[in-house]
Design an enzyme around this catalytic site. Sequence first.
Site, PDB file in Angstrom:
ATOM      1  N   GLU A  14     -46.772 -17.712  53.619  1.00  0.00           N
ATOM      2  CA  GLU A  14     -47.122 -19.132  53.796  1.00  0.00           C
ATOM      3  C   GLU A  14     -45.963 -20.017  54.240  1.00  0.00           C
ATOM      4  OE1 GLU A  14     -48.999 -20.222  50.091  1.00  0.00           O
ATOM      5  OE2 GLU A  14     -50.575 -18.721  50.343  1.00  0.00           O
ATOM      6  N   ASN A  19     -47.570 -13.023  55.870  1.00  0.00           N
ATOM      7  CA  ASN A  19     -48.890 -13.305  55.309  1.00  0.00           C
ATOM      8  C   ASN A  19     -49.122 -14.817  55.241  1.00  0.00           C
ATOM      9  OD1 ASN A  19     -51.282 -12.175  53.874  1.00  0.00           O
ATOM     10  ND2 ASN A  19     -50.476 -13.260  52.091  1.00  0.00           N
ATOM     11  N   HIS A  74     -59.145 -17.089  53.087  1.00  0.00           N
ATOM     12  CA  HIS A  74     -59.852 -17.834  52.031  1.00  0.00           C
ATOM     13  C   HIS A  74     -60.763 -18.825  52.747  1.00  0.00           C
ATOM     14  CE1 HIS A  74     -57.378 -16.246  48.797  1.00  0.00           C
ATOM     15  NE2 HIS A  74     -56.297 -16.544  49.479  1.00  0.00           N
ATOM     16  N   ASP A 103     -61.925 -14.197  50.431  1.00  0.00           N
ATOM     17  CA  ASP A 103     -63.018 -14.727  49.613  1.00  0.00           C
ATOM     18  C   ASP A 103     -63.742 -15.765  50.455  1.00  0.00           C
ATOM     19  OD1 ASP A 103     -61.282 -16.979  49.286  1.00  0.00           O
ATOM     20  OD2 ASP A 103     -60.681 -16.319  47.292  1.00  0.00           O
TER      21      ASP A 103
HETATM   22  O1  G3I Z   1     -50.185 -16.919  32.948  1.00  0.00           O
HETATM   23  C1  G3I Z   1     -50.199 -18.326  32.672  1.00  0.00           C
HETATM   24  C2  G3I Z   1     -50.662 -18.603  31.285  1.00  0.00           C
HETATM   25  O2  G3I Z   1     -49.737 -18.045  30.388  1.00  0.00           O
HETATM   26  C3  G3I Z   1     -50.788 -20.115  31.094  1.00  0.00           C
HETATM   27  O3  G3I Z   1     -51.305 -20.383  29.811  1.00  0.00           O
HETATM   28  C4  G3I Z   1     -51.702 -20.698  32.141  1.00  0.00           C
HETATM   29  C5  G3I Z   1     -51.813 -22.209  32.033  1.00  0.00           C
HETATM   30  O4  G3I Z   1     -51.916 -22.833  33.273  1.00  0.00           O
HETATM   31  O5  G3I Z   1     -51.193 -20.400  33.405  1.00  0.00           O
HETATM   32  C6  G3I Z   1     -51.124 -18.999  33.660  1.00  0.00           C
HETATM   33  O6  G3I Z   1     -50.585 -18.793  34.950  1.00  0.00           O
HETATM   34  C7  G3I Z   1     -51.469 -19.047  36.019  1.00  0.00           C
HETATM   35  C8  G3I Z   1     -51.577 -17.778  36.852  1.00  0.00           C
HETATM   36  O7  G3I Z   1     -52.334 -18.036  38.004  1.00  0.00           O
HETATM   37  C9  G3I Z   1     -52.207 -16.615  36.098  1.00  0.00           C
HETATM   38  O8  G3I Z   1     -53.534 -16.918  35.781  1.00  0.00           O
HETATM   39  C10 G3I Z   1     -50.898 -20.180  36.848  1.00  0.00           C
HETATM   40  O9  G3I Z   1     -50.938 -21.382  36.110  1.00  0.00           O
HETATM   41  C11 G3I Z   1     -51.669 -20.335  38.107  1.00  0.00           C
HETATM   42  O10 G3I Z   1     -51.003 -21.287  38.946  1.00  0.00           O
HETATM   43  C12 G3I Z   1     -51.747 -19.016  38.831  1.00  0.00           C
HETATM   44  O11 G3I Z   1     -52.560 -19.191  39.984  1.00  0.00           O
HETATM   45  C13 G3I Z   1     -52.393 -18.225  40.979  1.00  0.00           C
HETATM   46  C14 G3I Z   1     -52.001 -18.901  42.273  1.00  0.00           C
HETATM   47  O12 G3I Z   1     -51.920 -17.929  43.316  1.00  0.00           O
HETATM   48  C15 G3I Z   1     -50.669 -19.617  42.142  1.00  0.00           C
HETATM   49  O13 G3I Z   1     -50.170 -20.028  43.361  1.00  0.00           O
HETATM   50  C16 G3I Z   1     -53.709 -17.478  41.162  1.00  0.00           C
HETATM   51  O14 G3I Z   1     -53.978 -16.706  39.997  1.00  0.00           O
HETATM   52  C17 G3I Z   1     -53.643 -16.565  42.379  1.00  0.00           C
HETATM   53  O15 G3I Z   1     -54.937 -16.069  42.659  1.00  0.00           O
HETATM   54  C18 G3I Z   1     -53.171 -17.358  43.587  1.00  0.00           C
HETATM   55  O16 G3I Z   1     -53.075 -16.480  44.678  1.00  0.00           O
HETATM   56  C19 G3I Z   1     -52.665 -17.057  45.912  1.00  0.00           C
HETATM   57  C20 G3I Z   1     -51.820 -16.028  46.629  1.00  0.00           C
HETATM   58  O17 G3I Z   1     -50.755 -15.619  45.819  1.00  0.00           O
HETATM   59  C21 G3I Z   1     -51.303 -16.565  47.958  1.00  0.00           C
HETATM   60  N1  G3I Z   1     -52.387 -17.067  48.778  1.00  0.00           N
HETATM   61  C22 G3I Z   1     -53.285 -18.038  48.130  1.00  0.00           C
HETATM   62  C23 G3I Z   1     -53.831 -17.449  46.825  1.00  0.00           C
HETATM   63  C24 G3I Z   1     -54.840 -18.403  46.195  1.00  0.00           C
HETATM   64  O18 G3I Z   1     -54.242 -19.595  45.804  1.00  0.00           O
END
Ligand code: G3I
Length: 305
Positions: free
Chosen positions: A127, A169, A206, A237
Amino acid sequence: GATLQAAAARTGRYFGVALAAGKLNDSTYTTIANREFNMVTAENEMKMDATEPNQNQFNFSQGDRILNWATQNGKQVRGHALAWHSQQPGWMQNMSGTQLRNAMLNHVTRVATYYKGKIHSWDVVNEAFADGNGGARRDSNLQRTGDDWIEAAFRAARAADPGAKLCYNDYNTDNWTWDKTQAVYRMVRDFKSRGVPIDCVGFQSHFNAQSAYNSNYRTTLSSFAALGVEVQITELDIEGSGQQQAQTYANVVNDCLAVPACKGITVWGVRDSDSWRSYGTPLLFDNSGNKKEAYTATLNALNAA
Ligand code: G3I
């Protein structure tokens, strides 16, 4: 083929899924993942904040849970992601200049070295381009270290793991008419012409109302492929439901199948309830793990090839 992985394998392609380590004890989740997919991406566990929480103190425990599950079940692994403006550990977020450049390169080297020989493809840089018109790089602390941060990351990754395919990517790069797509295209063309080590381009895909699937997707995939890189659909997705969603999944699959260098498709989660999206039903399995119309359309498109 009776499953996505078997149907894709008939065409010489993989079919992958993003998995979260925290769900590997959910047997509905792992049963589907094991049955349907033969490529795994760690949804968060191999990112910069997860793997280097303190500078020069690496933690691969969560990434290893994903890698070990994949290996034990005969899956290959896509590495995601070595260098990104987002999900940086706190210590890195306020760094700049040469200090940041060196910290980034050290991260790329150490993580790619740790996983050497175990990764099918790495998202080396994720990105790095801005949305909207103009085709500019995205402003970030990494970008402010100089335009050549991307190629420096690719060279470090190649040196660390010569066997992994190295991918750039991004999202909003699926529509051939968009400035962002054209800007990434020019970067890849430039890298290929100068011998910067890049092997693949990942199209996150996405799709939703704002960032809708467009029928020129196939042109995008084939145009990048003509530069001499593999193309991979890395985070698919699709917002929506029913037959309309199913048809869009089939269109994406057919576009990949039409391009020989499109070597695989990864969906970004198992069930709708596993999606990063806070609303909607964007994936192939419903919250109970039942196959959706989108699943059947995807499987049928693969089997028709
Ligand atoms: O693990 C912590 C947890 O301990 C905490 O209590 C909770 C509270 O907010 O957060 C948890 O972490 C989260 C993590 O996902 C695991 O669930 C983060 O806040 C959250 O920001 C994170 O989101 C991820 C996101 O990337 C962050 O940028 C998504 O799961 C993940 O699907 C998403 O994936 C991205 C790709 O890497 C890049 N392309 C876009 C894609 C979708 O946004």
